[in-house]
Design a protein around this motif. Sequence first.
Motif, PDB file in Angstrom:
ATOM      1  N   GLN A 199       0.827  -1.207   0.000  1.00 41.15           N
ATOM      2  CA  GLN A 199       0.000   0.000   0.000  1.00 41.15           C
ATOM      3  C   GLN A 199       0.860   1.255   0.000  1.00 41.15           C
ATOM      4  O   GLN A 199       0.558   2.229  -0.701  1.00 41.15           O
ATOM      5  CB  GLN A 199      -0.928  -0.013   1.214  1.00 41.15           C
ATOM      6  N   GLN A 231       2.194   1.716  -3.470  1.00 36.60           N
ATOM      7  CA  GLN A 231       1.168   2.183  -4.394  1.00 36.60           C
ATOM      8  C   GLN A 231       0.911   3.674  -4.221  1.00 36.60           C
ATOM      9  O   GLN A 231       0.735   4.409  -5.196  1.00 36.60           O
ATOM     10  CB  GLN A 231      -0.126   1.394  -4.175  1.00 36.60           C
ATOM     11  N   VAL A 232       0.868   4.141  -2.957  1.00 35.72           N
ATOM     12  CA  VAL A 232       0.673   5.578  -2.715  1.00 35.72           C
ATOM     13  C   VAL A 232       1.825   6.373  -3.299  1.00 35.72           C
ATOM     14  O   VAL A 232       1.627   7.396  -3.970  1.00 35.72           O
ATOM     15  CB  VAL A 232       0.538   5.841  -1.199  1.00 35.72           C
ATOM     16  N   GLU A 277       3.853   5.470  -5.738  1.00 37.39           N
ATOM     17  CA  GLU A 277       3.797   5.391  -7.204  1.00 37.39           C
ATOM     18  C   GLU A 277       2.745   6.344  -7.763  1.00 37.39           C
ATOM     19  O   GLU A 277       2.955   7.000  -8.779  1.00 37.39           O
ATOM     20  CB  GLU A 277       3.491   3.957  -7.627  1.00 37.39           C
ATOM     21  N   SER A 278       1.589   6.441  -7.086  1.00 37.96           N
ATOM     22  CA  SER A 278       0.550   7.374  -7.519  1.00 37.96           C
ATOM     23  C   SER A 278       1.037   8.813  -7.446  1.00 37.96           C
ATOM     24  O   SER A 278       0.783   9.622  -8.347  1.00 37.96           O
ATOM     25  CB  SER A 278      -0.700   7.192  -6.653  1.00 37.96           C
ATOM     26  N   GLN A 279       1.760   9.151  -6.372  1.00 38.33           N
ATOM     27  CA  GLN A 279       2.309  10.500  -6.262  1.00 38.33           C
ATOM     28  C   GLN A 279       3.314  10.781  -7.365  1.00 38.33           C
ATOM     29  O   GLN A 279       3.322  11.874  -7.941  1.00 38.33           O
ATOM     30  CB  GLN A 279       2.956  10.667  -4.887  1.00 38.33           C
ATOM     31  N   ARG A 288       3.416   9.407 -10.346  1.00 46.37           N
ATOM     32  CA  ARG A 288       2.703   9.561 -11.614  1.00 46.37           C
ATOM     33  C   ARG A 288       2.087  10.947 -11.730  1.00 46.37           C
ATOM     34  O   ARG A 288       2.090  11.558 -12.805  1.00 46.37           O
ATOM     35  CB  ARG A 288       1.611   8.495 -11.729  1.00 46.37           C
ATOM     36  N   GLN A 289       1.549  11.472 -10.601  1.00 51.44           N
ATOM     37  CA  GLN A 289       0.960  12.806 -10.630  1.00 51.44           C
ATOM     38  C   GLN A 289       2.021  13.861 -10.913  1.00 51.44           C
ATOM     39  O   GLN A 289       1.793  14.800 -11.682  1.00 51.44           O
ATOM     40  CB  GLN A 289       0.272  13.099  -9.282  1.00 51.44           C
ATOM     41  N   LYS A 324       2.934  13.587 -14.562  1.00 50.75           N
ATOM     42  CA  LYS A 324       1.874  14.168 -15.384  1.00 50.75           C
ATOM     43  C   LYS A 324       1.944  15.683 -15.381  1.00 50.75           C
ATOM     44  O   LYS A 324       1.796  16.343 -16.416  1.00 50.75           O
ATOM     45  CB  LYS A 324       0.518  13.688 -14.876  1.00 50.75           C
TER      46      LYS A 324
END
Length: 696
Positions: free
Chosen positions: A289, A292-293, A295-297, A299-300, A303
Motif C-alpha cells: 500500500q 502504491q501511494v 507510485e501514484s504521487q 505519476r501525478q 503528469k
Amino acid sequence: MAEPIQQTVTDSDRRHFDFIDTLRKISDGLSKRETAILKLYCTHIIPRGKLEKMKRPIDVFDHLRKLDKLNPENLDFLDELLRRIPRPDLVREVLRPFQPVDRVLPESQELLPGTSTEEGSVVQLTIHGHTRMVEETKDRYKNNLARIGQTKKSNIKFVGYKKHGSILVQFVVPQETTDLLRITARNSDPRLVFMGVTSLQIGREAAVEVSEEAMFHDIQSEFALTDRMPQDDIQVGCRVRPPRKAIPKCWSSLSALNLFSDALPLHLQIAESLEYQGFSYCLVQALVQKDQVRESQMRQVVKTLEVDEHTMMTMRSKLAIADNRAKTLEEENESLKRLLEQAQEEKMKAEEAATAALMEYTEEKYTGEKPAADSEKKKHEASARDTDSPEESEPKAEAGVPTGEEPIAFGGQGSEPGKFAAPRGVIVSPDNQIFIADMKNNRVQAHDIRGAHLLQFPTVVSSGGTIRPQDIAMDNSGHLWVVGRDKSADFLVQYTREGQVLQEVPLRDIGYRYRGVAVNRRNDEVLVAESDTQRAEILVFRPDGSLARRFGHQGVLGRAVRRLTAAAGIPVEARMEDPGFITVNEEQNIIISDWDAASIFVYDQTGRLLLRFGGLGSSEGQLRWPCGICTDSSGNIIVADFGNGRLEQFTSRGEHLRHIDIATRYGSPDGVAMGPMGHLVVTYVEKNTVAVFTEY
C-alpha cells in the motif's frame, strides 16, 4: 481368551483430522476480499452458481476435495492458490508443516564443485538458516536465480544438495548468466542475502562471500540493553535469524533502514522475498500500500511535468514562429530600404538628365541657383564653362549604359551534382537558399542565390524506394514539404534540409497528373493539389500530417468538352479542372494555377471562390498551360505561362500588368519562386536550367 481391543482411531484418521484442521486454519486466515479472489480462481472448475452459495473458504476447499483437487497427499493446487491471492505467509506457517515427509528431497552423497556440462557451469550456493530441502524450496531457489540472472527458469537445472552446517545447493546455470551472478555476489546483492546465501562458487573459482550490509540500527542490541521494544519495530535488513536461537515474540528479527523512510525505494519484488525474513502478511500488505501511494504521487508529478513540458514546447513554437516572422519583416524592411535608395538614385539621374537637356537648349550650365544680377557673375560662369575639362563631360556619355545585372543561370542535363533532369518545383528560403525538385533524378538540390551547389538528397520514402518530386515548399521551421509519386502511389513527405524524413502522408493515386504543394506561413497548414477524371480539389493538412479539410468539386469537364461548349456559346461554370501549382498571399488567400482551364483561381481559407482570371489564348491577360505561380512584395501575382513561353504579371485583383520578357531567353518557364530580397527564380524543365533574375 479375550479378543484384542480394536483401535478405533487410526493414523490415517489422525492424518485426515490434521488435514481438515489445516484447511480450517487457512479458511479462518482469509479475509472477505481474499475469499472473493479465491472463488474467482476456481471459476474454471466450479460453476458460478455454486460458488455464489459458498460463503466461507472452507466450503470452497470441501468442494475442491470432492473434485480430487485437494487431498492430504497433494497440496500443490492449494499452494498455488495461496501464492496467487497472495498469502505466502499461510503457505509458510500453516501449509508447509502439514506437507508429507516424503516431499523432502534426498541428499546427494557427493557434490563436486567445479564441474561443468554442455548446458552451462555448476553454481554452488551456501545457504544459511534452512534445515531441509523440499520441492517448493528448490523451485523457489530456481525462480530467484533465474530472476537475478535474467534468464528463464527452465535454463536453471537442479543438481543436488547436502547438509553441512548450512545447506550446500548446486545448480547448472547458462554461461551468460554466470557473469551476472558473479557481479551480484561480489557486490553482496540484497536479493542473494534475502535468499540466505552466504557464499557463491562458480565452477572451480574461489567462493565469493556474500556479506550483510552494515546496520544503521541494531534492534537486537537495543532489546538486550533496555529489555523493551522500540516504538517502531517495522525494520528491514539483510540479517537472517540463526537457527535454533530463541527469539522474543515481540521482536521482528530484522534491523536496518526503516521501511517507511522516503529515502528507501520500495518494489513489489522485494515484498516477494520478505517471506524469507519471517514477515507477517499485514506487514507485506502495508509495504504494498505504501508503494502504491508513492507510485501514484510520482505519476501525478510526472503528469504535471508533462503538462508543463507541452506548455513550454507550445511557447517555444510560438516564439520560433514570431522570431522567424520578425526576421522576415526585418529582411523585407532592408529590401524596401534598398529599393528606396535605388529609386532615389534613379530620381537624381533623371534630374541630371533634365538639367543637361535644359543646358543644351539655353547654352547655359544650370547650377540650381537664381540668375546673377551683375555681369561679373555671368563672366565668371562663362569662364568656368570655357575651362571645363573633357574629363568632366565623360559622365554624359555613360548616361545610357544599363545598370542592371545579367541573370544567373545554372544547371544543364545530367545526374551529377548541379545538373538537372526535369527541374520543376522551386522554393527560396529566408536565408536565400534555393531548393529545386529535381524530378527525374529523384532528388532535391540546394543552391545559393549565385547558383553555387550546396547539397542534395534523395527523396526517399518509408517503403525503401524514392519518389519523383513534383513540387516543393518550406514551413516556418525550415523543413521541406515535397509532393511526388513512385511507380504506383503518391506521397506528401516532410524532410529536414539535410534530407531526413520527418513524416510521410500517403495520397491517392492520380496517375500521370502533376501535383503542387504550398505552406500557409501563418498557421503552417500544408496545401496539396489533387485532380483526376472525377474531381478537382485542394487538400489542406495540419502540421502533423492529418487532413484538416478539402475544397473543390466532383466532376471534371475536361479540356475538349470546355472548348466545344465555348464554341457552341454555352456558358460554362467557373471552376477548377486540373489544379497544379499553389501559393498563399499575405491575405491568406489561396492562389491556384489550372492547366486545363488556362486560368488562375483565388479562394479564401474556407474554400470560397473569390476570383478567376486568365482564359485560353495568347493575348494580354490570357494564358496557355499556366504552371508555376508566386507573389511579389507588392502582392502582384506572377504566373509561368508555359504554353506561351513567357511570364505574366497580374495585380492581386487579376488585372494584367505586363509580360516579363526577360525570362523567356531560356525557353518556356515551368516553376517560379520569389526570394526574400526580391530575386525571381525560374525553372526551365525543357532546358534543365534554373535562372535567377535580380531585375525583371
